[in-house]
Design a protein around this motif. Structure first.
Motif, PDB file in Angstrom:
ATOM      1  N   LEU A  18     -12.253   3.423  12.808  1.00 34.51           N
ATOM      2  CA  LEU A  18     -11.185   4.313  12.376  1.00 34.51           C
ATOM      3  C   LEU A  18     -10.983   4.299  10.862  1.00 34.51           C
ATOM      4  O   LEU A  18     -10.292   5.174  10.333  1.00 34.51           O
ATOM      5  CB  LEU A  18      -9.875   3.931  13.058  1.00 34.51           C
ATOM      6  CG  LEU A  18      -9.825   4.141  14.577  1.00 34.51           C
ATOM      7  CD1 LEU A  18      -8.503   3.624  15.137  1.00 34.51           C
ATOM      8  CD2 LEU A  18     -10.008   5.596  14.931  1.00 34.51           C
ATOM      9  N   ARG A  19     -11.580   3.354  10.160  1.00 35.60           N
ATOM     10  CA  ARG A  19     -11.384   3.315   8.702  1.00 35.60           C
ATOM     11  C   ARG A  19     -11.957   4.556   8.029  1.00 35.60           C
ATOM     12  O   ARG A  19     -11.565   4.886   6.908  1.00 35.60           O
ATOM     13  CB  ARG A  19     -12.020   2.057   8.115  1.00 35.60           C
ATOM     14  CG  ARG A  19     -13.540   2.086   8.015  1.00 35.60           C
ATOM     15  CD  ARG A  19     -14.068   0.780   7.452  1.00 35.60           C
ATOM     16  NE  ARG A  19     -15.499   0.851   7.190  1.00 35.60           N
ATOM     17  CZ  ARG A  19     -16.439   0.632   8.096  1.00 35.60           C
ATOM     18  NH1 ARG A  19     -16.102   0.348   9.342  1.00 35.60           N
ATOM     19  NH2 ARG A  19     -17.718   0.705   7.772  1.00 35.60           N
ATOM     20  N   HIS A  20     -12.886   5.245   8.696  1.00 37.13           N
ATOM     21  CA  HIS A  20     -13.472   6.453   8.111  1.00 37.13           C
ATOM     22  C   HIS A  20     -12.456   7.590   8.020  1.00 37.13           C
ATOM     23  O   HIS A  20     -12.667   8.544   7.281  1.00 37.13           O
ATOM     24  CB  HIS A  20     -14.672   6.909   8.940  1.00 37.13           C
ATOM     25  CG  HIS A  20     -15.736   5.865   9.082  1.00 37.13           C
ATOM     26  ND1 HIS A  20     -16.436   5.363   8.009  1.00 37.13           N
ATOM     27  CD2 HIS A  20     -16.215   5.221  10.180  1.00 37.13           C
ATOM     28  CE1 HIS A  20     -17.310   4.456   8.439  1.00 37.13           C
ATOM     29  NE2 HIS A  20     -17.188   4.353   9.738  1.00 37.13           N
ATOM     30  N   ALA A  21     -11.368   7.501   8.778  1.00 36.53           N
ATOM     31  CA  ALA A  21     -10.360   8.561   8.751  1.00 36.53           C
ATOM     32  C   ALA A  21      -9.007   8.055   8.269  1.00 36.53           C
ATOM     33  O   ALA A  21      -8.013   8.773   8.360  1.00 36.53           O
ATOM     34  CB  ALA A  21     -10.198   9.177  10.145  1.00 36.53           C
ATOM     35  N   THR A  22      -8.960   6.837   7.764  1.00 35.86           N
ATOM     36  CA  THR A  22      -7.703   6.308   7.253  1.00 35.86           C
ATOM     37  C   THR A  22      -7.427   6.901   5.887  1.00 35.86           C
ATOM     38  O   THR A  22      -8.274   6.853   4.997  1.00 35.86           O
ATOM     39  CB  THR A  22      -7.748   4.770   7.161  1.00 35.86           C
ATOM     40  OG1 THR A  22      -8.081   4.234   8.445  1.00 35.86           O
ATOM     41  CG2 THR A  22      -6.412   4.220   6.709  1.00 35.86           C
ATOM     42  N   GLY A  23      -6.248   7.473   5.711  1.00 36.21           N
ATOM     43  CA  GLY A  23      -5.924   8.148   4.455  1.00 36.21           C
ATOM     44  C   GLY A  23      -5.443   7.186   3.382  1.00 36.21           C
ATOM     45  O   GLY A  23      -4.947   6.101   3.657  1.00 36.21           O
ATOM     46  N   ARG A  24      -5.593   7.615   2.139  1.00 32.57           N
ATOM     47  CA  ARG A  24      -5.059   6.868   0.992  1.00 32.57           C
ATOM     48  C   ARG A  24      -4.206   7.804   0.129  1.00 32.57           C
ATOM     49  O   ARG A  24      -4.226   7.730  -1.081  1.00 32.57           O
ATOM     50  CB  ARG A  24      -6.196   6.262   0.165  1.00 32.57           C
ATOM     51  CG  ARG A  24      -7.023   5.226   0.919  1.00 32.57           C
ATOM     52  CD  ARG A  24      -8.002   4.537  -0.013  1.00 32.57           C
ATOM     53  NE  ARG A  24      -8.772   3.513   0.666  1.00 32.57           N
ATOM     54  CZ  ARG A  24      -9.930   3.711   1.232  1.00 32.57           C
ATOM     55  NH1 ARG A  24     -10.468   4.915   1.221  1.00 32.57           N
ATOM     56  NH2 ARG A  24     -10.581   2.727   1.824  1.00 32.57           N
ATOM     57  N   ASP A  25      -3.487   8.693   0.773  1.00 35.08           N
ATOM     58  CA  ASP A  25      -2.687   9.696   0.083  1.00 35.08           C
ATOM     59  C   ASP A  25      -1.380   9.058  -0.378  1.00 35.08           C
ATOM     60  O   ASP A  25      -0.561   8.608   0.431  1.00 35.08           O
ATOM     61  CB  ASP A  25      -2.404  10.868   1.025  1.00 35.08           C
ATOM     62  CG  ASP A  25      -1.835  12.067   0.298  1.00 35.08           C
ATOM     63  OD1 ASP A  25      -1.288  11.876  -0.798  1.00 35.08           O
ATOM     64  OD2 ASP A  25      -1.934  13.188   0.829  1.00 35.08           O
ATOM     65  N   GLN A  26      -1.167   9.011  -1.698  1.00 32.80           N
ATOM     66  CA  GLN A  26       0.040   8.405  -2.223  1.00 32.80           C
ATOM     67  C   GLN A  26       1.281   9.255  -1.939  1.00 32.80           C
ATOM     68  O   GLN A  26       2.389   8.764  -1.942  1.00 32.80           O
ATOM     69  CB  GLN A  26      -0.101   8.180  -3.737  1.00 32.80           C
ATOM     70  CG  GLN A  26      -1.237   7.246  -4.115  1.00 32.80           C
ATOM     71  CD  GLN A  26      -1.081   5.874  -3.496  1.00 32.80           C
ATOM     72  OE1 GLN A  26       0.016   5.336  -3.430  1.00 32.80           O
ATOM     73  NE2 GLN A  26      -2.184   5.307  -3.017  1.00 32.80           N
ATOM     74  N   VAL A  27       1.080  10.560  -1.705  1.00 33.46           N
ATOM     75  CA  VAL A  27       2.218  11.423  -1.378  1.00 33.46           C
ATOM     76  C   VAL A  27       2.762  11.081   0.005  1.00 33.46           C
ATOM     77  O   VAL A  27       3.973  11.111   0.247  1.00 33.46           O
ATOM     78  CB  VAL A  27       1.794  12.909  -1.443  1.00 33.46           C
ATOM     79  CG1 VAL A  27       2.956  13.811  -1.075  1.00 33.46           C
ATOM     80  CG2 VAL A  27       1.286  13.246  -2.841  1.00 33.46           C
ATOM     81  N   LEU A  28       1.861  10.752   0.932  1.00 33.24           N
ATOM     82  CA  LEU A  28       2.262  10.327   2.268  1.00 33.24           C
ATOM     83  C   LEU A  28       1.752   8.906   2.502  1.00 33.24           C
ATOM     84  O   LEU A  28       0.662   8.708   3.057  1.00 33.24           O
ATOM     85  CB  LEU A  28       1.703  11.274   3.328  1.00 33.24           C
ATOM     86  CG  LEU A  28       2.303  12.679   3.399  1.00 33.24           C
ATOM     87  CD1 LEU A  28       1.563  13.528   4.425  1.00 33.24           C
ATOM     88  CD2 LEU A  28       3.783  12.614   3.750  1.00 33.24           C
TER      89      LEU A  28
END
Length: 397
Positions: A18-28
């Motif tokens: 699942l790490r391939h789809a884990t986000g790093r979006d600072q907004v969310l």
């Protein structure tokens, strides 16, 4: 309080995929979390990065009953949990969901992680089951799909101006026979299989990021089920798609993604219908010769000149800036026009295509020095037809 008993290996394996789809979006910031949802016999873990939703269902131990346990949804930061689990040995883990924390107990200790409200996790990603109409379905065997992706992967571009090319085109006809294609404008790989697939007719592009994940998670056994709804005027592959990959009877991974907006080019139109010359050559010997020749090619273009004669394939590369020059030749069998024919190809592209094949020999089919060069394995794989195409550079007299 909800308590979950689960295998460390199964949980860590799910988190790694699942790490391939884990986000790093600072907004969310919550997109850096994983969503956990409990059931009577399984635990579903979900990751979402804003454009791709990925979930895995992990079975819970049969000897431990979770009947009557309250259903629970919570979010945990993915990176910390994954790193802690990686430091443990295989063992049953106990996850106790408290008010604002989750306690994970193992044989030599325990640790606490903060949890966030699952209601804040994005749920706006559309599902192919929405809308009241059943999605179309296509079933492929995982080993075959993994092999086909390996053949096509190196021909996918990263082209922002032509987004429809940034993936693998999948076509399933009315008869169930499958065609896959990938092209970056300089090279093309088309694979046709005579194995009939289960499901509906289809024509859509699997985006590059989904292909990246599939080539990592496809198991050696099992199947991949594509569910899709397409919209528009029939010329655009736009819609919602999902793929379910079965690892065994009780464990599977699901990916949900949007289709690519755009029409895939008519790749069949660039493949010559006939040829004047056919050259059959040992594939491994040709790869070794081109590898050596690449050392003497101009580093900015890496071009090599190929010359076909009745019994030899001659190759030459040089770098006049540094006074380098190399020549190679391999024996071959030539049919067709006996006159020498010269053409120019980028050497790394040739090697990349040849290394994806497993046959002992390769056929090079040519019309003239201005038309595409066709590479085919000799013999072709059972119930498959692999066609590789390279565009030559024009040579001046």
């Amino acid at each position: 309080m909800t308590t979950i008993i689960i295998s460390r290996n199964l949980l860590l394996g799910a988190l790694n995929r699942l790490r391939h789809a884990t986000g790093r979006d600072q907004v969310l910031p919550i997109l850096s979390d994983l969503l956990f949802e409990t059931g009577d016999t399984s635990l579903t873990v979900t990751a979402y990065n804003g454009s791709l939703k990925m979930s895995e269902t992990v079975p819970l131990p049969e000897e431990v009953t979770h009947d009557g346990t309250p259903r629970t949804r919570f979010c945990v930061e993915a990176r910390t949990l994954r790193r802690v689990l990686a430091s443990l040995e295989e063992q049953p883990l106990s996850m106790e969901v408290l008010g604002y924390q989750v306690r994970v107990q193992h044989v030599s200790g325990s640790f606490l992680l903060p949890i966030e409200d699952a209601n804040e996790y994005p749920s706006s990603f559309p599902s192919v089951t929405d809308g009241g109409t059943d999605p179309r379905h296509l079933r492929l065997e995982s080993p075959g799909l993994a092999r086909w992706i390996g053949l096509l992967y190196g021909s996918m571009p990263r082209d922002e101006l032509r987004p429809a090319l940034n993936g693998i085109l999948l076509e399933a006809g009315e008869d169930g026979r499958l065609t896959l294609a990938a092209s970056d404008g300089h090279q093309l790989v088309r694979l046709r299989t005579a194995v009939k697939t289960g499901g509906d007719p289809a024509r859509f592009v699997i985006p590059r990021k989904v292909v990246d994940i599939l080539r990592r998670i496809l198991p050696k056994t099992g199947r991949a089920d594509f569910y899709f709804k397409e919209y528009g005027d029939g010329q655009r592959a736009v819609g919602q798609f999902s793929v379910e990959v079965d690892h065994d009877e009780n464990r599977w991974v699901s990916l949900a993604f949007y289709g690519i907006d755009g029409r895939y080019p008519n790749y069949n139109s660039v493949i010559p219908a006939s040829h004047n010359i056919c050259v059959t050559v040992d594939r491994r010997g040709l790869v070794r010769s081109i590898d050596r020749l690449t050392l003497f090619a101009n580093c900015s273009s890496l071009l090599g000149v190929f010359r076909v004669t009745a019994s030899r394939l001659e190759m030459k590369a040089d770098d006049t800036d540094f006074g380098l020059s190399g020549e190679e030749h391999v024996d071959c069998e030539t049919t067709g026009c006996p006159l020498p024919l010269s053409f120019c190809l980028q050497l790394p592209r040739v090697v990349s295509l040849l290394r994806r094949l497993t046959a002992g020999k390769v056929k090079m089919k040519l019309v003239d020095q201005t038309r595409p060069v066709i590479l085919e394995p000799e013999p072709q794989p059972d119930v498959e037809e692999v066609t590789m195409l390279l565009m030559p550079m024009l040579l001046s007299d």
